[in-house]
Write a protein that holds these residues in place. Structure first.
Motif, PDB file in Angstrom:
ATOM      1  N   ILE A  22      -4.688   3.221  -5.789  1.00  0.00           N
ATOM      2  CA  ILE A  22      -3.896   3.753  -4.666  1.00  0.00           C
ATOM      3  C   ILE A  22      -4.787   4.616  -3.772  1.00  0.00           C
ATOM      4  CG2 ILE A  22      -2.026   5.353  -4.047  1.00  0.00           C
ATOM      5  CD1 ILE A  22      -0.503   4.359  -6.524  1.00  0.00           C
ATOM      6  N   GLN A  23      -5.582   5.466  -4.395  1.00  0.00           N
ATOM      7  CA  GLN A  23      -6.469   6.355  -3.627  1.00  0.00           C
ATOM      8  C   GLN A  23      -7.424   5.545  -2.752  1.00  0.00           C
ATOM      9  OE1 GLN A  23      -9.653   8.474  -5.683  1.00  0.00           O
ATOM     10  NE2 GLN A  23      -8.924  10.377  -4.765  1.00  0.00           N
ATOM     11  N   LYS A  24      -7.994   4.494  -3.353  1.00  0.00           N
ATOM     12  CA  LYS A  24      -8.935   3.644  -2.625  1.00  0.00           C
ATOM     13  C   LYS A  24      -8.255   2.946  -1.445  1.00  0.00           C
ATOM     14  CE  LYS A  24     -12.435   0.371  -3.944  1.00  0.00           C
ATOM     15  NZ  LYS A  24     -12.640  -0.718  -4.890  1.00  0.00           N
ATOM     16  N   GLU A  25      -7.042   2.440  -1.680  1.00  0.00           N
ATOM     17  CA  GLU A  25      -6.283   1.745  -0.614  1.00  0.00           C
ATOM     18  C   GLU A  25      -5.994   2.672   0.564  1.00  0.00           C
ATOM     19  OE1 GLU A  25      -5.112  -1.349   0.289  1.00  0.00           O
ATOM     20  OE2 GLU A  25      -6.464  -1.925  -1.320  1.00  0.00           O
ATOM     21  N   PHE A  26      -5.763   3.936   0.282  1.00  0.00           N
ATOM     22  CA  PHE A  26      -5.489   4.903   1.344  1.00  0.00           C
ATOM     23  C   PHE A  26      -6.752   5.294   2.100  1.00  0.00           C
ATOM     24  CE2 PHE A  26      -1.193   5.951  -0.248  1.00  0.00           C
ATOM     25  CZ  PHE A  26      -0.540   6.169   0.957  1.00  0.00           C
ATOM     26  N   GLY A  27      -7.933   5.061   1.463  1.00  0.00           N
ATOM     27  CA  GLY A  27      -9.178   5.403   2.154  1.00  0.00           C
ATOM     28  C   GLY A  27     -10.014   6.436   1.435  1.00  0.00           C
ATOM     29  N   GLY A  28      -9.691   6.722   0.179  1.00  0.00           N
ATOM     30  CA  GLY A  28     -10.554   7.586  -0.628  1.00  0.00           C
ATOM     31  C   GLY A  28     -10.060   9.020  -0.753  1.00  0.00           C
ATOM     32  N   ASP A  29     -10.950   9.881  -1.269  1.00  0.00           N
ATOM     33  CA  ASP A  29     -10.482  11.239  -1.591  1.00  0.00           C
ATOM     34  C   ASP A  29     -10.408  12.180  -0.387  1.00  0.00           C
ATOM     35  OD1 ASP A  29     -13.163  11.620  -1.343  1.00  0.00           O
ATOM     36  OD2 ASP A  29     -13.504  12.270  -3.415  1.00  0.00           O
ATOM     37  N   ASP A  30     -10.828  11.693   0.794  1.00  0.00           N
ATOM     38  CA  ASP A  30     -10.547  12.477   2.006  1.00  0.00           C
ATOM     39  C   ASP A  30      -9.057  12.432   2.339  1.00  0.00           C
ATOM     40  OD1 ASP A  30     -13.163  12.927   2.297  1.00  0.00           O
ATOM     41  OD2 ASP A  30     -13.489  11.469   3.920  1.00  0.00           O
ATOM     42  N   VAL A  31      -8.396  11.358   1.892  1.00  0.00           N
ATOM     43  CA  VAL A  31      -6.983  11.162   2.247  1.00  0.00           C
ATOM     44  C   VAL A  31      -6.069  11.548   1.086  1.00  0.00           C
ATOM     45  CG1 VAL A  31      -5.321   9.520   3.244  1.00  0.00           C
ATOM     46  CG2 VAL A  31      -7.768   9.167   3.614  1.00  0.00           C
ATOM     47  N   VAL A  32      -6.452  11.166  -0.117  1.00  0.00           N
ATOM     48  CA  VAL A  32      -5.589  11.396  -1.290  1.00  0.00           C
ATOM     49  C   VAL A  32      -6.370  12.161  -2.357  1.00  0.00           C
ATOM     50  CG1 VAL A  32      -4.300  10.290  -3.165  1.00  0.00           C
ATOM     51  CG2 VAL A  32      -4.301   9.245  -0.894  1.00  0.00           C
ATOM     52  N   THR A  33      -5.816  13.287  -2.793  1.00  0.00           N
ATOM     53  CA  THR A  33      -6.400  14.037  -3.908  1.00  0.00           C
ATOM     54  C   THR A  33      -5.586  13.771  -5.170  1.00  0.00           C
ATOM     55  OG1 THR A  33      -7.101  15.775  -2.401  1.00  0.00           O
ATOM     56  CG2 THR A  33      -7.040  16.349  -4.731  1.00  0.00           C
ATOM     57  N   GLU A 155      -1.634  -6.658  -5.625  1.00  0.00           N
ATOM     58  CA  GLU A 155      -0.951  -7.013  -4.371  1.00  0.00           C
ATOM     59  C   GLU A 155       0.254  -6.108  -4.126  1.00  0.00           C
ATOM     60  OE1 GLU A 155       1.745 -10.896  -4.969  1.00  0.00           O
ATOM     61  OE2 GLU A 155      -0.260 -11.177  -5.810  1.00  0.00           O
ATOM     62  N   ARG A 156       0.934  -5.700  -5.205  1.00  0.00           N
ATOM     63  CA  ARG A 156       2.055  -4.768  -5.023  1.00  0.00           C
ATOM     64  C   ARG A 156       1.553  -3.430  -4.465  1.00  0.00           C
ATOM     65  NH1 ARG A 156       5.267  -6.258 -10.687  1.00  0.00           N
ATOM     66  NH2 ARG A 156       6.725  -7.745  -9.742  1.00  0.00           N
ATOM     67  N   ILE A 157       0.437  -2.953  -4.996  1.00  0.00           N
ATOM     68  CA  ILE A 157      -0.100  -1.672  -4.516  1.00  0.00           C
ATOM     69  C   ILE A 157      -0.495  -1.778  -3.046  1.00  0.00           C
ATOM     70  CG2 ILE A 157      -2.006  -0.014  -4.722  1.00  0.00           C
ATOM     71  CD1 ILE A 157      -1.990  -0.580  -7.759  1.00  0.00           C
ATOM     72  N   LYS A 158      -1.167  -2.863  -2.699  1.00  0.00           N
ATOM     73  CA  LYS A 158      -1.597  -3.053  -1.299  1.00  0.00           C
ATOM     74  C   LYS A 158      -0.401  -2.999  -0.349  1.00  0.00           C
ATOM     75  CE  LYS A 158      -5.842  -5.788  -0.927  1.00  0.00           C
ATOM     76  NZ  LYS A 158      -6.641  -5.329  -1.956  1.00  0.00           N
ATOM     77  N   ALA A 159       0.650  -3.739  -0.696  1.00  0.00           N
ATOM     78  CA  ALA A 159       1.832  -3.794   0.182  1.00  0.00           C
ATOM     79  C   ALA A 159       2.519  -2.434   0.254  1.00  0.00           C
ATOM     80  CB  ALA A 159       2.807  -4.850  -0.335  1.00  0.00           C
ATOM     81  N   TRP A 160       2.596  -1.746  -0.876  1.00  0.00           N
ATOM     82  CA  TRP A 160       3.291  -0.449  -0.914  1.00  0.00           C
ATOM     83  C   TRP A 160       2.509   0.608  -0.135  1.00  0.00           C
ATOM     84  CZ3 TRP A 160       2.683   4.166  -4.211  1.00  0.00           C
ATOM     85  CH2 TRP A 160       3.819   4.986  -4.249  1.00  0.00           C
ATOM     86  N   VAL A 161       1.197   0.612  -0.287  1.00  0.00           N
ATOM     87  CA  VAL A 161       0.389   1.600   0.439  1.00  0.00           C
ATOM     88  C   VAL A 161       0.493   1.352   1.954  1.00  0.00           C
ATOM     89  CG1 VAL A 161      -1.966   2.411   0.896  1.00  0.00           C
ATOM     90  CG2 VAL A 161      -1.167   2.184  -1.460  1.00  0.00           C
ATOM     91  N   ALA A 162       0.516   0.092   2.365  1.00  0.00           N
ATOM     92  CA  ALA A 162       0.680  -0.214   3.797  1.00  0.00           C
ATOM     93  C   ALA A 162       2.021   0.329   4.297  1.00  0.00           C
ATOM     94  CB  ALA A 162       0.590  -1.719   4.022  1.00  0.00           C
ATOM     95  N   GLN A 163       3.055   0.153   3.481  1.00  0.00           N
ATOM     96  CA  GLN A 163       4.384   0.679   3.827  1.00  0.00           C
ATOM     97  C   GLN A 163       4.352   2.218   3.905  1.00  0.00           C
ATOM     98  OE1 GLN A 163       7.412  -0.746   1.045  1.00  0.00           O
ATOM     99  NE2 GLN A 163       8.635   1.103   1.331  1.00  0.00           N
ATOM    100  N   LEU A 164       3.692   2.847   2.930  1.00  0.00           N
ATOM    101  CA  LEU A 164       3.648   4.316   2.893  1.00  0.00           C
ATOM    102  C   LEU A 164       2.872   4.906   4.059  1.00  0.00           C
ATOM    103  CD1 LEU A 164       3.021   5.610  -0.723  1.00  0.00           C
ATOM    104  CD2 LEU A 164       5.119   5.652   0.619  1.00  0.00           C
TER     105      LEU A 164
END
Ligand code: FMN
Length: 170
Positions: A22-33, A155-164
């Motif tokens: 999830i962290q990686k999908e969001f763009g790393g630890d600058d975005v998600v801690t 694929e579920r994580i990818k779709a959910w992170v895009a939604q979030l």
């Protein structure tokens, strides 16, 4: 300070692995801690406007043990004005009457404390009987089942992170 705090518990490591994806999908630890709830303080939650809560269900419908230990402390946290997303890992075949209950228990509590839930997820593609995590025909967050459907996790994580990203507005 990143915008999103992800608080999780994990006994056998499956939920912890998901947090990294999830962290990686969001763009790393600058975005998600990431915060393991085992080591977290109440004050840690105050740092974020956006929260992600991750908890597997254990012992037939119970919270994972570190979340269980932290649960009474939730009452001391102000969730008002915060958008909160939930995910869980579970086993829909082995525990079909309690699939993802922990996600439902935490969502109910944090909503009572003022949190606004985002990241609802459809129940299509799952096969279970009962879940405390289903409200108005949807899961209150992302339901993952690495015991039976590990091929769908990415694929579920990818779709959910895009939604979030849209729902958080980040
Ligand atoms: C003893 C035991 C009880 C479990 N109870 C449930 C349950 O009630 N509901 C559910 O959906 N999954 C249940 N599970 C499955 C776990 O939630 C699942 O394996 C999860 O991915 C474990 O996460 P973790 O490795 O992060 O601790 C149970 C697993 C075990 C071994």
């Amino acid at each position: 300070m990143s915008k999103i705090g992800l608080f999780f518990g994990s006994t056998t490591g499956k939920t912890e692995l998901v947090t990294e994806i999830i962290q990686k999908e969001f763009g790393g630890d600058d975005v998600v801690t990431l915060h393991n709830i085992m080591d977290a303080d109440e004050d840690d939650f105050a740092d974020y406007q956006y929260l992600i809560i991750g908890c597997p269900t254990w012992n037939i419908g119970e919270l994972q043990s570190d979340w269980e230990g932290f649960f009474p402390q939730l009452d001391n946290i102000d969730f008002k004005g915060k958008k909160v997303a939930y995910f869980g890992t579970g086993d829909q075949i082995g525990y079909a009457d309690n699939f993802q209950d922990a996600m439902g228990i935490l969502e109910e509590k944090i909503t009572e404390l003022g949190g606004t839930t985002v990241g609802y997820w459809p129940t299509d593609g799952y096969d279970f009987n009962e879940s405390k995590a289903v409200k108005n025909g949807k899961f209150v967050g992302l339901a993952l089942d690495d015991d039976n459907q590990s091929d769908l996790t990415d694929e579920r994580i990818k779709a959910w992170v895009a939604q979030l990203k849209k729902e958080f507005g980040v």
